[in-house]
Scaffold this active site. Structure first.
Site, mmCIF file in Angstrom:
data_model
loop_
_atom_site.group_PDB
_atom_site.id
_atom_site.type_symbol
_atom_site.label_atom_id
_atom_site.label_comp_id
_atom_site.label_asym_id
_atom_site.label_seq_id
_atom_site.Cartn_x
_atom_site.Cartn_y
_atom_site.Cartn_z
ATOM 1 N N ASN A 60 -4.943 2.851 -53.021
ATOM 2 C CA ASN A 60 -4.516 4.255 -53.055
ATOM 3 C C ASN A 60 -3.761 4.695 -51.800
ATOM 4 O O ASN A 60 -3.758 5.862 -51.438
ATOM 5 C CB ASN A 60 -5.713 5.166 -53.362
ATOM 6 C CG ASN A 60 -6.819 5.039 -52.341
ATOM 7 O OD1 ASN A 60 -6.691 4.322 -51.364
ATOM 8 N ND2 ASN A 60 -7.908 5.757 -52.555
ATOM 9 N N ARG A 67 -6.367 15.450 -45.465
ATOM 10 C CA ARG A 67 -7.042 15.106 -46.733
ATOM 11 C C ARG A 67 -6.323 15.787 -47.912
ATOM 12 O O ARG A 67 -6.153 15.184 -48.974
ATOM 13 C CB ARG A 67 -8.517 15.545 -46.707
ATOM 14 C CG ARG A 67 -9.347 14.915 -45.604
ATOM 15 C CD ARG A 67 -9.880 13.561 -45.925
ATOM 16 N NE ARG A 67 -10.710 13.522 -47.112
ATOM 17 C CZ ARG A 67 -11.247 12.397 -47.582
ATOM 18 N NH1 ARG A 67 -11.047 11.241 -46.954
ATOM 19 N NH2 ARG A 67 -11.986 12.414 -48.660
ATOM 20 N N LYS A 94 -2.205 1.986 -46.128
ATOM 21 C CA LYS A 94 -2.907 0.798 -46.621
ATOM 22 C C LYS A 94 -1.937 -0.293 -47.118
ATOM 23 O O LYS A 94 -0.746 -0.028 -47.332
ATOM 24 C CB LYS A 94 -3.858 1.221 -47.752
ATOM 25 C CG LYS A 94 -5.001 2.138 -47.286
ATOM 26 C CD LYS A 94 -5.953 2.429 -48.445
ATOM 27 C CE LYS A 94 -7.122 3.285 -48.004
ATOM 28 N NZ LYS A 94 -8.071 3.543 -49.125
ATOM 29 N N GLU A 132 -13.441 7.129 -35.687
ATOM 30 C CA GLU A 132 -12.424 6.246 -36.276
ATOM 31 C C GLU A 132 -11.215 6.090 -35.345
ATOM 32 O O GLU A 132 -10.625 5.009 -35.256
ATOM 33 C CB GLU A 132 -11.995 6.781 -37.642
ATOM 34 C CG GLU A 132 -13.123 6.693 -38.667
ATOM 35 C CD GLU A 132 -12.731 7.199 -40.051
ATOM 36 O OE1 GLU A 132 -11.576 7.648 -40.240
ATOM 37 O OE2 GLU A 132 -13.585 7.146 -40.949
ATOM 38 N N THR A 136 -8.946 10.772 -54.235
ATOM 39 C CA THR A 136 -9.123 9.313 -54.138
ATOM 40 C C THR A 136 -8.473 8.605 -55.316
ATOM 41 O O THR A 136 -7.767 7.614 -55.154
ATOM 42 C CB THR A 136 -10.634 8.974 -54.108
ATOM 43 O OG1 THR A 136 -11.265 9.774 -53.116
ATOM 44 C CG2 THR A 136 -10.866 7.499 -53.813
ATOM 45 N N TYR A 177 -15.476 0.177 -42.599
ATOM 46 C CA TYR A 177 -15.964 0.779 -43.855
ATOM 47 C C TYR A 177 -17.475 0.572 -44.045
ATOM 48 O O TYR A 177 -17.956 0.610 -45.182
ATOM 49 C CB TYR A 177 -15.209 0.185 -45.050
ATOM 50 C CG TYR A 177 -13.841 0.824 -45.288
ATOM 51 C CD1 TYR A 177 -13.733 2.176 -45.631
ATOM 52 C CD2 TYR A 177 -12.669 0.095 -45.208
ATOM 53 C CE1 TYR A 177 -12.501 2.769 -45.871
ATOM 54 C CE2 TYR A 177 -11.426 0.680 -45.440
ATOM 55 C CZ TYR A 177 -11.359 2.022 -45.780
ATOM 56 O OH TYR A 177 -10.141 2.604 -46.016
ATOM 57 N N HIS A 200 -5.693 6.138 -46.049
ATOM 58 C CA HIS A 200 -7.054 6.533 -45.655
ATOM 59 C C HIS A 200 -6.939 7.723 -44.720
ATOM 60 O O HIS A 200 -6.011 7.790 -43.912
ATOM 61 C CB HIS A 200 -7.763 5.389 -44.906
ATOM 62 C CG HIS A 200 -8.984 5.855 -44.164
ATOM 63 N ND1 HIS A 200 -10.221 5.936 -44.774
ATOM 64 C CD2 HIS A 200 -9.148 6.336 -42.891
ATOM 65 C CE1 HIS A 200 -11.097 6.429 -43.884
ATOM 66 N NE2 HIS A 200 -10.471 6.671 -42.739
HETATM 67 P P1 IDP Z 1 -11.439 8.506 -49.769
HETATM 68 O O1 IDP Z 1 -10.596 7.356 -49.215
HETATM 69 O O2 IDP Z 1 -10.636 9.411 -50.661
HETATM 70 O O3 IDP Z 1 -12.185 9.235 -48.680
HETATM 71 P P2 IDP Z 1 -13.963 7.184 -50.510
HETATM 72 O O4 IDP Z 1 -14.841 7.594 -51.641
HETATM 73 O O5 IDP Z 1 -14.454 7.426 -49.099
HETATM 74 O O6 IDP Z 1 -12.525 7.848 -50.742
HETATM 75 O O7 IDP Z 1 -13.688 5.627 -50.691
HETATM 76 C C1 IDP Z 1 -13.074 4.856 -49.683
HETATM 77 C C2 IDP Z 1 -12.055 3.942 -50.313
HETATM 78 O O8 IDP Z 1 -12.738 3.007 -51.142
HETATM 79 C C3 IDP Z 1 -11.053 4.629 -51.256
HETATM 80 O O9 IDP Z 1 -9.969 5.242 -50.582
HETATM 81 C C4 IDP Z 1 -10.619 3.467 -52.119
HETATM 82 O O10 IDP Z 1 -9.650 2.647 -51.448
HETATM 83 C C5 IDP Z 1 -11.905 2.676 -52.265
HETATM 84 N N1 IDP Z 1 -12.625 3.056 -53.503
HETATM 85 C C6 IDP Z 1 -13.304 4.191 -53.759
HETATM 86 N N2 IDP Z 1 -13.818 4.207 -54.991
HETATM 87 C C7 IDP Z 1 -13.463 3.021 -55.543
HETATM 88 C C8 IDP Z 1 -13.697 2.433 -56.832
HETATM 89 O O11 IDP Z 1 -14.356 3.013 -57.718
HETATM 90 N N3 IDP Z 1 -13.155 1.187 -57.039
HETATM 91 C C9 IDP Z 1 -12.432 0.522 -56.067
HETATM 92 N N4 IDP Z 1 -12.199 1.050 -54.855
HETATM 93 C C10 IDP Z 1 -12.700 2.282 -54.591
#
Ligand code: IDP
Length: 140
Positions: A114, A87, A11, A128, A93, A51, A117
């Protein structure tokens, strides 16, 4: 165990800090093979489509604009049990909850920024991967 492919994205927070190689080293040390990779600039339309599953979440707008804030590296990783293994290697996350040695523990800046992805199921991985790559671009 089965040989699988998963879609990974390095990212903008990580590409901006020149961490592509360091993230790839974590993946390769974990036995994941990079079988396709390209650095691209996402448009808001592409990021929103990718997304779409999160479109009703409160962070959707923030997520889309973050993903377009700098280039990303999209990649296909191959390995035994690659979807779940990737994962695990990414970590939780929220980097505050990520296990030691995971990409997010090492490099992520916040729950949103973070660093990586990864597809969350084999079915989503197939969708994807085809979002970004033609089959001819994947070279195992
Ligand atoms: P993942 O990437 O670990 O699968 P998901 O819950 O699918 O997590 O969320 C997708 C992406 O959305 C996360 O990787 C992060 O970049 C963003 N995200 C998730 N929760 C939050 C939040 O509470 N605030 C801001 N961004 C978030």
């Amino acid at each position: 165990m089965a040989l699988e492919r998963t879609l990974s994205i390095i990212k903008p927070d990580a590409t901006r800090r020149n961490l592509t190689g360091k993230v790839n080293t974590v993946f390769e040390n974990a036995g994941l093979r990079i079988v396709a990779q390209k650095r691209i600039q996402l448009t808001e339309k592409q990021a929103g489509a990718f997304y779409e599953v999160h479109k009703d979440r409160p962070f959707f707008g923030e997520l889309v604009s973050f993903m377009c804030s700098a280039p990303v590296v999209v990649q296909v990783l191959e390995g035994e049990n690659a979807v779940a293994h990737h994962r695990d290697v990414m970590g939780a996350t929220n980097p505050a909850e990520a296990a030691e040695g995971t990409v997010r523990k090492l490099y992520a800046q916040s729950i949103g920024e973070n660093s990586v992805h990864g597809s969350d199921s084999l079915e989503n991985a197939k969708r994807e991967i085809s979002f970004f790559f033609a089959e001819t671009e994947i070279l195992p």
